[in-house]
Design a protein around this motif. Structure first.
Motif, short mmCIF file in Angstrom:
data_model
loop_
_atom_site.label_atom_id
_atom_site.label_comp_id
_atom_site.label_asym_id
_atom_site.label_seq_id
_atom_site.Cartn_x
_atom_site.Cartn_y
_atom_site.Cartn_z
N GLU A 107 -36.70 -25.15 49.64
CA GLU A 107 -35.27 -25.10 49.93
C GLU A 107 -34.55 -23.95 49.22
N ASN A 120 -32.02 -19.00 54.70
CA ASN A 120 -31.79 -20.22 53.93
C ASN A 120 -32.82 -21.26 54.36
N GLN A 122 -33.45 -24.12 53.20
CA GLN A 122 -32.93 -25.48 53.18
C GLN A 122 -32.34 -25.89 54.52
N ALA A 127 -37.33 -27.97 57.43
CA ALA A 127 -36.85 -28.68 56.24
C ALA A 127 -35.97 -29.87 56.63
N ARG A 131 -36.93 -33.89 55.75
CA ARG A 131 -36.03 -34.78 55.00
C ARG A 131 -35.69 -36.02 55.82
#
Length: 270
Positions: A107, A120, A122, A127, A131
């Motif tokens: 991230e 980025n 994240q 990503a 999650r």
């Protein structure tokens, strides 16, 4: 003889007998306690996700709810198969716990390899999906997450895709033809295999499981599997219909896949 399944471990069986000196009258017999199998699942999440598109070509591989549901179905199919000999009222009562191994997504910030545009990690689709999947699995009963971490490989940030590298070597592409899409991040999981091995050893040494179903596709598990088998635990390998080398059969007690076989694979189940 009458059997009743109690809880998720014990089956109580009562026997009746007819003593000769009572003229054949039926008398209550002794109670015999049988312990039902306790089954643990160790799932290599990275391997499962890599095989997902082959196993479920019509399912969105980045839909966290759909992926989590397929993991639950995989477990249920194995329990149903094992219950053919146990004959419990509910095959889910055989489950001790399922362990899902993966790594937390990377991230941090970075740059694209060619354009040098900021990136980025994240906010990336991968990503975000990981999650969401982890959150779905946390809500699944008897499911434990074992998460390692993702790190860059040394000083490298990007590596060429295999197809692009072959085209460069064959002269089909030049250096100036490369774009950002010709590279993948040079990431490596850390601590995932270690957690799987420790859990396998702990399960057998603490006598928490009689059978371990391992969903994996490589030989990294062999040392822990040897220990488990020496302790009397049966190891069932589910390679998700990926071919298994003959040498691996020495270290497992059975091979069974809890998902339907894709049409383009050779049957190896047994």
């Amino acid at each position: 003889m009458r059997g009743v399944h109690i809880g998720n471990v014990i089956r109580l069986v009562a026997y009746s007998y007819r003593p000769r000196n009572l003229g054949g009258a039926c008398c209550p017999g002794l109670f015999h306690v049988e312990v039902a199998l306790k089954i643990a699942f160790l799932i290599d999440g990275g391997f499962f996700l890599k095989r997902f598109r082959t196993l479920y070509p019509g399912v969105d591989s980045h839909d966290a709810k759909e992926v989590a549901q397929r993991i639950k179905w995989l477990i249920g199919n194995h329990l149903e198969y094992q219950n053919k000999t146990q004959q419990c009222t509910n095959h889910w009562s055989l489950l001790f716990r399922s362990f899902y191994y993966d790594a937390r997504p990377y991230e941090k910030q970075g740059q694209r390899p060619v354009s040098r545009a900021p990136m980025n990690y994240q906010a990336s689709a991968e990503a975000t999906f990981r999650r969401a999947l982890f959150q779905e699995l946390r809500k699944t009963p008897n499911m434990a997450l074992r998460l390692g971490e993702v790190r860059k490989e040394g000083n490298r940030s990007w590596i060429l895709k295999p197809g692009t590298q072959n085209d460069l070597l064959a002269g089909k592409l030049g250096i100036d033809d490369l774009t950002d899409d010709d590279f993948v991040p040079a990431f490596r999981q850390k601590g995932v295999d270690m957690r799987l091995g420790i859990d396998m050893a702990s399960l057998c040494l603490k006598k928490q499981a009689d059978v371990i179903v391992l969903v994996a596709g490589d030989s990294d598990f062999v040392p822990a599997a040897k220990l488990a088998r020496r302790e009397g635990v049966r190891i069932i390998l589910d390679p998700l219909w990926q071919n298994v080398s003959d040498s691996l059969f020495e270290h497992i007690d059975g091979l069974y896949s809890g998902v339907a076989r894709p049409s383009n694979t050779r049957k190896q189940q047994g």
